[in-house]
Design a protein around this motif. Structure first.
Motif, PDB file in Angstrom:
ATOM      1  N   LEU A   1       0.940   7.319  -1.334  1.00 54.25           N
ATOM      2  CA  LEU A   1       1.027   7.372  -2.978  1.00 54.25           C
ATOM      3  C   LEU A   1       2.586   7.868  -3.086  1.00 54.25           C
ATOM      4  CD1 LEU A   1       0.047   6.952  -5.857  1.00 54.25           C
ATOM      5  CD2 LEU A   1      -0.808   9.221  -5.763  1.00 54.25           C
ATOM      6  N   VAL A   2       2.764   9.068  -2.432  1.00 49.13           N
ATOM      7  CA  VAL A   2       4.079   9.531  -2.624  1.00 49.13           C
ATOM      8  C   VAL A   2       5.312   8.664  -2.309  1.00 49.13           C
ATOM      9  CG1 VAL A   2       5.796  11.455  -1.932  1.00 49.13           C
ATOM     10  CG2 VAL A   2       3.354  11.805  -2.544  1.00 49.13           C
TER      11      VAL A   2
ATOM     12  N   LEU B   1       8.615  -2.130   0.163  1.00 44.74           N
ATOM     13  CA  LEU B   1       7.979  -1.111   0.807  1.00 44.74           C
ATOM     14  C   LEU B   1       7.146  -0.256   0.005  1.00 44.74           C
ATOM     15  CD1 LEU B   1      10.815   0.846   3.032  1.00 44.74           C
ATOM     16  CD2 LEU B   1       8.645  -0.435   3.963  1.00 44.74           C
ATOM     17  N   SER B   2       7.524  -0.219  -1.334  1.00 46.83           N
ATOM     18  CA  SER B   2       6.719   0.553  -2.363  1.00 46.83           C
ATOM     19  C   SER B   2       5.429  -0.300  -2.637  1.00 46.83           C
ATOM     20  CB  SER B   2       7.581   0.346  -3.684  1.00 46.83           C
ATOM     21  OG  SER B   2       6.792   1.152  -4.808  1.00 46.83           O
ATOM     22  N   ALA B   3       5.222  -1.574  -2.777  1.00 42.96           N
ATOM     23  CA  ALA B   3       4.328  -2.536  -2.894  1.00 42.96           C
ATOM     24  C   ALA B   3       3.314  -2.254  -1.735  1.00 42.96           C
ATOM     25  CB  ALA B   3       4.627  -3.772  -3.207  1.00 42.96           C
ATOM     26  N   ILE B   4       3.880  -2.262  -0.377  1.00 45.50           N
ATOM     27  CA  ILE B   4       3.191  -2.068   0.497  1.00 45.50           C
ATOM     28  C   ILE B   4       2.416  -0.644   0.692  1.00 45.50           C
ATOM     29  CG2 ILE B   4       3.048  -1.697   3.090  1.00 45.50           C
ATOM     30  CD1 ILE B   4       5.308  -3.959   3.133  1.00 45.50           C
ATOM     31  N   CYS B   5       2.934   0.256   0.308  1.00 41.10           N
ATOM     32  CA  CYS B   5       2.449   1.742   0.242  1.00 41.10           C
ATOM     33  C   CYS B   5       1.506   1.917  -0.821  1.00 41.10           C
ATOM     34  CB  CYS B   5       3.735   2.863   0.202  1.00 41.10           C
ATOM     35  SG  CYS B   5       4.682   2.929   1.459  1.00 41.10           S
TER      36      CYS B   5
ATOM     37  N   ILE C   1      -5.874  12.678   1.905  1.00 44.70           N
ATOM     38  CA  ILE C   1      -4.662  13.198   2.227  1.00 44.70           C
ATOM     39  C   ILE C   1      -3.775  11.842   2.618  1.00 44.70           C
ATOM     40  CG2 ILE C   1      -3.475  14.502   4.027  1.00 44.70           C
ATOM     41  CD1 ILE C   1      -5.692  16.601   3.867  1.00 44.70           C
ATOM     42  N   ILE C   2      -4.276  11.057   3.597  1.00 44.59           N
ATOM     43  CA  ILE C   2      -3.614   9.966   3.677  1.00 44.59           C
ATOM     44  C   ILE C   2      -3.223   8.903   2.526  1.00 44.59           C
ATOM     45  CG2 ILE C   2      -3.786   7.547   5.180  1.00 44.59           C
ATOM     46  CD1 ILE C   2      -5.648   9.127   7.005  1.00 44.59           C
ATOM     47  N   CYS C   3      -4.070   8.925   1.751  1.00 41.39           N
ATOM     48  CA  CYS C   3      -3.704   8.261   0.222  1.00 41.39           C
ATOM     49  C   CYS C   3      -2.485   9.012  -0.333  1.00 41.39           C
ATOM     50  CB  CYS C   3      -4.979   8.155  -0.429  1.00 41.39           C
ATOM     51  SG  CYS C   3      -6.050   6.908  -0.142  1.00 41.39           S
TER      52      CYS C   3
ATOM     53  N   THR D   1      -2.347   2.690  -0.169  1.00 38.32           N
ATOM     54  CA  THR D   1      -3.091   3.608  -1.108  1.00 38.32           C
ATOM     55  C   THR D   1      -4.435   3.062  -1.559  1.00 38.32           C
ATOM     56  OG1 THR D   1      -1.067   4.494  -1.708  1.00 38.32           O
ATOM     57  CG2 THR D   1      -2.800   5.213  -3.124  1.00 38.32           C
ATOM     58  N   MET D   2      -4.470   1.998  -2.273  1.00 41.13           N
ATOM     59  CA  MET D   2      -5.633   1.427  -2.459  1.00 41.13           C
ATOM     60  C   MET D   2      -6.616   0.934  -1.482  1.00 41.13           C
ATOM     61  SD  MET D   2      -4.434  -1.287  -5.654  1.00 41.13           S
ATOM     62  CE  MET D   2      -3.210  -2.289  -4.757  1.00 41.13           C
TER      63      MET D   2
END
Length: 290
Positions: free
Chosen positions: A75-76, A157-161, A69-71, A165-166
């Motif tokens: 991811l979103v 921010l996209s790269a950090i998120c 769920i956290i991932c 996720t990984m």
């Protein structure tokens, strides 16, 4: 080497490389586009998961469900921020910054897991940081408003998120990739539904709908199917190398179709970013002594 699996993975990465081109032609905001993407992924991948009968073999545990769920949240957010970056800057620049995610994973491992940074890791971080500055342009760092308007913050921010996720996903070992994605996209639907402005779907052209549905079905359902179906048959080093097909295709489409013309400085920045990441993958690590 499984040739069929390699072809599937290469095709998946090549198709995903066109997502920026599709995104800028949908005519709808990032949040609504990601919502459509989550619905398509849930229906297509969830259907495959149920039809194959693999759902009966899943080993569910509370800790892994929480991690999933956290991932899903990260991811979103990663998708939303990446699509916002596409709206503000060229696809080539956004994709280059987005692919800094493995570098952020190393940094997170150093700070959170207390993993020792290696000489390779430190050099890669420095090189990629310099590449980011060059690709955006020093003038964009002159003020906060210029930095925000450049799209740099969204891409970063996209790269950090994606890195988060990984990073969080490393602890998920029992759930299948289909179960993982199904739960994550359900999370996306729940997250984004309260934010939806369904009015943005009115007055769209046929081509807008083609790109919207294409982003959902092709770039999410079909691509993720190819990715997951080939992932288990390929060694990690091959997967790591084929991942670079995605940004190469994205940059080529940006140049050939959308007429992006990088300056010499931007081209150098792109080379530094991907050079730093590739260096991390192939250079033997030498640990820094305390």
């Amino acid at each position: 080497m499984n040739v069929v699996a390699m072809v599937k993975m290469t095709l998946a990465m090549a198709i995903f490389g066109s997502i920026g081109f599709f995104t800028v032609n949908t005519g709808i905001p990032a949040e609504e586009l990601v919502f459509v993407r989550c619905i398509c992924a849930t229906l297509i991948l969830g259907g495959m998961w149920l039809f194959s009968g693999n759902y009966k073999k899943e080993q569910w545990s509370r800790i892994e469900v929480v991690r999933t769920i956290i991932c899903g949240v990260f991811l979103v957010l990663n998708w939303v921020f990446l699509f916002k970056a596409f709206d503000e800057m060229s696809i080539s620049v956004a994709i280059s910054i987005y692919n800094l995610a493995p570098i952020f994973v190393m940094i997170l491992g150093s700070f959170i897991l207390k993993e020792k940074m290696t000489v390779t890791a430190v050099i890669s971080v420095i090189v990629c940081f310099l590449g980011s500055v060059l690709i955006i342009g020093l003038e964009q760092f002159s003020s906060l408003s210029a930095l925000f308007n450049s799209g740099f913050v969204w891409a970063m921010l996209s790269a950090i998120c994606y890195a988060l996720t990984m990073f969080v996903g490393k602890g998920i070992t029992h759930l299948s990739a289909y179960a993982l994605t199904f739960v994550q996209t359900i999370v996306g639907i729940v997250m984004l539904f309260p934010l939806m402005n369904f009015g943005v779907f009115h007055g769209l052209t046929g081509w807008n709908w083609f790109y919207i549905i294409g982003t959902g079905i092709i770039h999410t359902g079909f691509v993720y199917y190819l990715f997951f179906d080939s992932l288990r048959h390929l060694p990690t080093i091959v997967v790591s190398a084929l991942v670079f097909v995605d940004p190469v295709v994205a940059i080529l489409l940006d140049i050939l179709i959308l007429d992006f013309r990088p300056t010499i400085i931007q081209a150098l920045g792109i080379v530094l970013i991907f050079g730093g990441i590739i260096y991390t993958l192939v250079k033997p690590s030498k640990q820094i002594t305390e």
